[in-house]
Design an enzyme around this catalytic site. Structure first.
Site, mmCIF file in Angstrom:
data_model
loop_
_atom_site.group_PDB
_atom_site.id
_atom_site.type_symbol
_atom_site.label_atom_id
_atom_site.label_comp_id
_atom_site.label_asym_id
_atom_site.label_seq_id
_atom_site.Cartn_x
_atom_site.Cartn_y
_atom_site.Cartn_z
ATOM 1 N N LYS A 22 0.823 -1.205 0.000
ATOM 2 C CA LYS A 22 0.000 0.000 0.000
ATOM 3 C C LYS A 22 0.859 1.257 0.000
ATOM 4 C CE LYS A 22 -2.880 2.528 3.396
ATOM 5 N NZ LYS A 22 -1.925 3.564 3.830
ATOM 6 N N ASN A 23 1.816 1.319 0.911
ATOM 7 C CA ASN A 23 2.594 2.537 1.096
ATOM 8 C C ASN A 23 3.584 2.792 -0.030
ATOM 9 O OD1 ASN A 23 1.279 3.159 3.485
ATOM 10 N ND2 ASN A 23 2.746 2.046 4.748
ATOM 11 N N CYS A 116 -6.047 8.149 8.989
ATOM 12 C CA CYS A 116 -6.281 7.609 10.322
ATOM 13 C C CYS A 116 -5.958 8.630 11.404
ATOM 14 C CB CYS A 116 -5.418 6.366 10.544
ATOM 15 S SG CYS A 116 -5.954 4.940 9.601
ATOM 16 N N ARG A 121 0.069 14.600 13.110
ATOM 17 C CA ARG A 121 0.604 14.425 11.765
ATOM 18 C C ARG A 121 0.607 15.733 10.977
ATOM 19 N NH1 ARG A 121 -2.051 9.066 9.293
ATOM 20 N NH2 ARG A 121 0.046 8.631 8.573
ATOM 21 N N ILE A 123 1.540 18.878 8.496
ATOM 22 C CA ILE A 123 2.135 18.877 7.168
ATOM 23 C C ILE A 123 3.177 19.986 7.021
ATOM 24 C CG2 ILE A 123 0.075 17.834 6.170
ATOM 25 C CD1 ILE A 123 -0.656 20.586 5.041
ATOM 26 N N LEU A 125 6.352 20.081 7.581
ATOM 27 C CA LEU A 125 7.593 19.684 6.928
ATOM 28 C C LEU A 125 7.452 19.727 5.413
ATOM 29 C CD1 LEU A 125 8.762 16.661 9.123
ATOM 30 C CD2 LEU A 125 9.763 18.940 9.047
ATOM 31 N N ASP A 308 3.978 1.106 12.289
ATOM 32 C CA ASP A 308 2.789 0.423 11.767
ATOM 33 C C ASP A 308 2.662 -1.002 12.292
ATOM 34 O OD1 ASP A 308 1.857 2.577 10.385
ATOM 35 O OD2 ASP A 308 2.374 1.842 8.389
ATOM 36 N N ILE A 330 7.058 7.579 17.130
ATOM 37 C CA ILE A 330 6.677 8.200 15.852
ATOM 38 C C ILE A 330 5.366 8.976 15.968
ATOM 39 C CG2 ILE A 330 6.328 7.816 13.397
ATOM 40 C CD1 ILE A 330 9.084 6.962 14.376
ATOM 41 N N ARG A 401 -8.688 -0.231 4.228
ATOM 42 C CA ARG A 401 -7.773 0.737 3.621
ATOM 43 C C ARG A 401 -6.397 0.131 3.362
ATOM 44 N NH1 ARG A 401 -6.472 5.138 6.874
ATOM 45 N NH2 ARG A 401 -5.424 5.840 4.994
#
Length: 420
Positions: A22-23, A116, A121, A123, A125, A308, A330, A401
């Site tokens: 997926k990633n 998720c 998280r 943005i 950066l 993950d 993380i 997902r």
């Protein structure tokens, strides 16, 4: 499907093929926008997030079709402008379209990306790095507007912390920029490496692939070629089933698992008493009836233990022997799975937002629980495999997902699990 029902108490046995990553697939699909030719992206997983990305590409004017073994993308008639829709607000990886669209069109208006709820998280950066490359950001009706009035130019980008998404965005912006770009503190994750390899196969010039310093020679005024590229296997899906095997005391073969990307995970598995043998077919895992708990586990950017995989490892440890201190470095909200696990009988103490202490118990008990995010949802399915009685996991849309068909795969391994 709305929920997954599991009758626990069965050890996983047999073999299961591992789907495409997926990633890796999502940023590679975004990168196909940088070409003026057709690309065939093979081994794309048939999951909700990939379907969302396909929908976004079609809305942008790409011709996209599923074929045997992959997705064919023809971006010849891309329409520059706005990107709207649920596919963006519901999928964090849609943010990688920002760098690709800026390279292709010079400007874009998009909804703020979602995904998720596993932490803030931010943005920042992404935005700071792209600003150094000549991009100007503004807010327009609660949407993000980005433009490069004088064109994107190369720059030296120094990330203060590792960010996979920001590294990918800079890569996508840099390959067609004016001049060269250097990324210091770049993410080393295999998915970033896969993106680099796809871009290289399209004609991009990138040095330092797989290291923390990437050098990109911009090809301003030129276009990239299409490519036939195969997405690597999903190391997180492989790790999910590996910890399912450990959790149930099973023996399984993970067909096609990317063992070279899973050293940290395999090391933890062996600390828990499992043997993990790499063969030409994949990874053969043999687990004891009850795992041992390592004294500690700490997540870290690649090649460290992946965030993950933390929820799955935590779940498998709940019925192990001993204690384990788990530290999450993380995302600050990765322990949302703790509450439902405690409801099922686990002994987990939250020491602070970044650390929990897991104390092994004899068994878990089946309950009705709800997935709150992708990986935590998969972990609750593993908990159901371990538990006595029946477990019902709702919130399955999160799990869809990232997993093509988690119920099918687990049934292949002998689990008693159905979707309802």
């Amino acid at each position: 499907m709305d929920s997954i029902h599991i009758q626990g108490g069965v050890s996983l046995q047999g073999k299961v093929p591992i789907q495409g990553s997926k990633n890796a697939a999502l940023p590679i699909l975004a990168a196909s926008l940088l070409t003026k030719e057709t690309s065939c992206i093979r081994n794309c997983p048939r999951i909700a997030d990939v379907y969302r990305m396909v929908s976004l590409l079609k809305n942008l004017g790409c011709k996209v079709s599923w074929e045997d073994g992959g997705i064919r993308v023809s971006p010849v008639h891309v329409c520059c402008g706005e990107m709207r829709g649920e596919a963006i607000t519901g999928m964090r990886s849609s943010l990688c379209l920002l760098g690709a669209m800026l390279s292709r069109c010079g400007e874009v208006v998009m909804e703020y990306p979602g995904g998720c709820v596993i932490g803030e998280r931010p943005i920042d950066l992404h935005l700071v790095a792209l600003e150094k490359m000549g991009v100007v950001f503004s807010e327009e009706n609660e949407r993000l507007r980005a433009a490069s009035p004088e064109g994107i130019h190369g720059a030296e980008i120094i990330f203060p912390m590792v960010s996979v998404g920001a590294t990918e965005n800079v890569l996508l912006a840099a390959v067609l920029a004016e001049g060269d770009t250097v990324i210091r503190g770049a993410a080393k994750e295999p998915e970033v490496t896969a993106l680099c390899h796809y871009l290289q196969s399209c004609g991009a010039v990138i040095e330092g692939v797989g290291t923390g310093e990437l050098r990109i020679t911009g090809r301003s005024g030129k276009v990239l070629e299409g490519a036939d590229f195969t997405v690597p296997a999903d190391r997180i899906v492989a790790g999910t089933y590996l910890f399912g095997c450990i959790a149930t005391g099973g023996n399984i073969l993970l067909e096609g698992a990317p063992f070279d990307q899973m050293e940290a995970v395999l090391r933890v598995a062996e600390q828990m008493g499992s043997s993990c043998d790499v063969t030409r077919e994949g990874i053969y895992v043999q687990s004891p009836k009850r795992p041992k708990l390592p004294p500690s586990l700490r997540t870290a950017p690649y090649p460290g233990f992946p965030t993950d995989m933390q929820s799955m490892a935590l779940t498998a440890m709940t019925t192990g022997v001993g204690h384990c201190l788990i530290e999450e470095t993380i995302f600050e909200n990765r322990f949302r799975v703790v509450e439902p696990l405690v409801e099922m009988g686990a002994d987990i103490e939250i020491l602070d937002p970044a650390r929990v202490l897991v104390k092994g118990v004899a068994r878990l008990n089946g309950k009705a629980v709800e997935a709150m995010e992708l990986r935590g949802g998969a972990a609750l399915v593993l908990a159901g495999l371990m538990a006595e009685g029946q477990t019902q996991v709702s919130g399955v849309a999160y799990i869809d997902r990232g997993y093509e068909n988690i119920c099918r795969d687990l049934r292949e391994l002998g689990a008693r699990v159905v979707s309802v």
